[in-house]
Design a protein around this motif. Sequence first.
Motif, short mmCIF file in Angstrom:
data_model
loop_
_atom_site.label_atom_id
_atom_site.label_comp_id
_atom_site.label_asym_id
_atom_site.label_seq_id
_atom_site.Cartn_x
_atom_site.Cartn_y
_atom_site.Cartn_z
N PHE A 233 0.83 -1.21 0.00
CA PHE A 233 0.00 0.00 0.00
C PHE A 233 0.87 1.26 0.00
O PHE A 233 0.47 2.29 -0.55
CB PHE A 233 -0.95 -0.03 1.21
CG PHE A 233 -2.03 1.01 1.16
CD1 PHE A 233 -2.81 1.20 0.02
CD2 PHE A 233 -2.28 1.81 2.26
CE1 PHE A 233 -3.81 2.16 -0.02
CE2 PHE A 233 -3.29 2.78 2.24
CZ PHE A 233 -4.05 2.97 1.09
N PHE B 275 3.55 1.84 -1.71
CA PHE B 275 3.84 2.22 -3.10
C PHE B 275 2.59 2.76 -3.80
O PHE B 275 2.67 3.69 -4.59
CB PHE B 275 4.44 1.02 -3.86
CG PHE B 275 5.82 0.67 -3.37
CD1 PHE B 275 6.89 1.52 -3.61
CD2 PHE B 275 6.05 -0.50 -2.64
CE1 PHE B 275 8.16 1.21 -3.14
CE2 PHE B 275 7.32 -0.81 -2.17
CZ PHE B 275 8.38 0.04 -2.43
N GLU B 276 1.44 2.18 -3.47
CA GLU B 276 0.20 2.66 -4.08
C GLU B 276 -0.07 4.12 -3.69
O GLU B 276 -0.52 4.92 -4.52
CB GLU B 276 -0.97 1.77 -3.64
CG GLU B 276 -2.29 2.17 -4.30
CD GLU B 276 -3.47 1.34 -3.81
OE1 GLU B 276 -3.28 0.19 -3.39
OE2 GLU B 276 -4.59 1.88 -3.84
N ALA C 180 2.00 6.29 -5.86
CA ALA C 180 1.57 6.23 -7.27
C ALA C 180 0.26 6.97 -7.49
O ALA C 180 0.03 7.54 -8.56
CB ALA C 180 1.45 4.77 -7.73
N ALA C 181 -0.62 6.98 -6.47
CA ALA C 181 -1.95 7.58 -6.64
C ALA C 181 -2.02 9.02 -6.14
O ALA C 181 -3.08 9.63 -6.13
CB ALA C 181 -2.99 6.72 -5.90
N SER D 280 4.44 12.72 -12.53
CA SER D 280 4.82 11.32 -12.76
C SER D 280 6.31 11.12 -12.54
O SER D 280 6.73 10.11 -11.99
CB SER D 280 4.45 10.91 -14.19
OG SER D 280 3.06 10.87 -14.34
N LYS E 189 6.95 10.92 -8.86
CA LYS E 189 6.48 9.64 -8.30
C LYS E 189 7.46 8.51 -8.60
O LYS E 189 7.80 7.71 -7.73
CB LYS E 189 5.11 9.28 -8.90
CG LYS E 189 3.98 10.19 -8.43
CD LYS E 189 2.68 9.81 -9.14
CE LYS E 189 1.57 10.77 -8.75
NZ LYS E 189 0.29 10.40 -9.36
#
Lengths: 296, 296
Positions: free
Chosen positions: B123, B125-126, B129-130, B136, B139
Amino acid sequence: MIVQQELNDFINTTKQLIQQELQKRLQNLDIPERLKNSMLYSIRAGGKRMRPVLLMASYEAYHHDREKALSAALALEMIHTYSLIHDDLPAMDDDDLRRGQPTNHKQYDDATAVLAGDALLTFGFEVIAADAYLTSEEKVQLIQLLSEASGPKGMVAGQMLDMEAEKKPVTLAELETIHLNKTGELFRFAIHSGAYLSGATAEQLAYLDQFAHYLGLIFQVQDDILDVSGDPEKLGKPVGSDNENEKNTYVRLLGLEGAASMKQDYVQKAYDALYGANAETSLLKSLTDYFSNRDH
Amino acid sequence: MIVQQELNDFINTTKQLIQQELQKRLQNLDIPERLKNSMLYSIRAGGKRMRPVLLMASYEAYHHDREKALSAALALEMIHTYSLIHDDLPAMDDDDLRRGQPTNHKQYDDATAVLAGDALLTFGFEVIAADAYLTSEEKVQLIQLLSEASGPKGMVAGQMLDMEAEKKPVTLAELETIHLNKTGELFRFAIHSGAYLSGATAEQLAYLDQFAHYLGLIFQVQDDILDVSGDPEKLGKPVGSDNENEKNTYVRLLGLEGAASMKQDYVQKAYDALYGANAETSLLKSLTDYFSNRDH
């Protein structure tokens, strides 16, 4: 229609590429020997490399340059391998053998197996982030999809639900929820990300998500069928273990004929979804049959 | 010079923000209850939130809008928390208590603790990413740095080396390698990524990496000193346990005075690095003193 030889060639070539690249990436790591050996041990144990094969097939349904899809395929197989290592631990399923070989914690020890799993999971994200062929936008999209598919909303949720459902009866709907999370989410990532990288449209992606949904279920139903009616020689393990362990399976809920008929229904729905995605002539269709009819 | 009150306010405000956001993000997950409760349990157990505090302080040394650094700070604390959950497992350090409360596997069970750790790692890393505020490129850079710092080349390597070194004597150089991997890499991520997001130059980042190197060592030396000469009331745990467990520590290798003098040397080197990074008037300097003189 793809002929059998073409499908076999594709599967074998892809497996070889993935195997070779996984080993290379791990060999190149400058890390403690025991950790590296333990990671390599489980990566080498092999298996069908189904998820990378699906990702590559999905990618090549629309596109032909393999390099761009490689890091996603490697990360996917690393994360699948980590989940097997942790699932086999005494704290979880307590399995001593996998594919006829000692499980990671039997070959090393529990602590090393926990760390090898943690390391493969983390390294999977690094491999995508450090890729040389993807744009930053593509990397972020892949990492978001993969973390969602493998994390608390996806595969880990499935594993949790599976543990909670052990040895108590579940409904067909509950069984599907477990499988859609536990194995379906990584299947969906394979199909979705391959097509995304090859430039599939949003509409095509929506159809392919449907396809992946059914493909995962086909795979699982066939797994349950093989445990009852498979050939122990070809399977490499005794049959009937699900029944002995009182495992929740499609066969237990629907009977052998009911499960086979549900599988046929899913195969038709998978075909329909491929048709919607303009991918009905691709390797993905042959892979559907391959999954549905596999004998091991 | 930052006055003590300002430092305390910064630490408390940041801890509150991190605590609140961590809880919110986990609460919002639509996942199996037991998995969520187990993740929340360890996140709520709290602690000093040192790593997010460092990340925010490093960010604010050059910049002032907090939103951009938040997801990196949350991911960092999630990954730190996962490492504690897995380290406490019977297969690893086999600890029953952490910060005076039952460890995750004692409160739930071993399987749930393995899964809660896996889920927090993924989670993390999520969450990056989100994120809604980062580009980008940012991230990808954060995810690459964080996976390197926490994976087989970083924290997991440190944990592996630490397990291998148990109950056998190590040299000072070996002890430093263990600490630089096991705790130093996440410290370095905190300092480096905070400054990176605030637009620090490559030269400043190089100095800050040096700073983080010494800060991690200061933290560890003080840990070893407190285990010998700390106040059990303030520490919340008995002193002398390192000696009983034959743990490799700075005090064991250098004696109490030798360790204290080495710490002073590291503090001076940390100051010098901050000077090189034009950050000598920042919160980071006060935090160095805070780490060096902490009594718990």
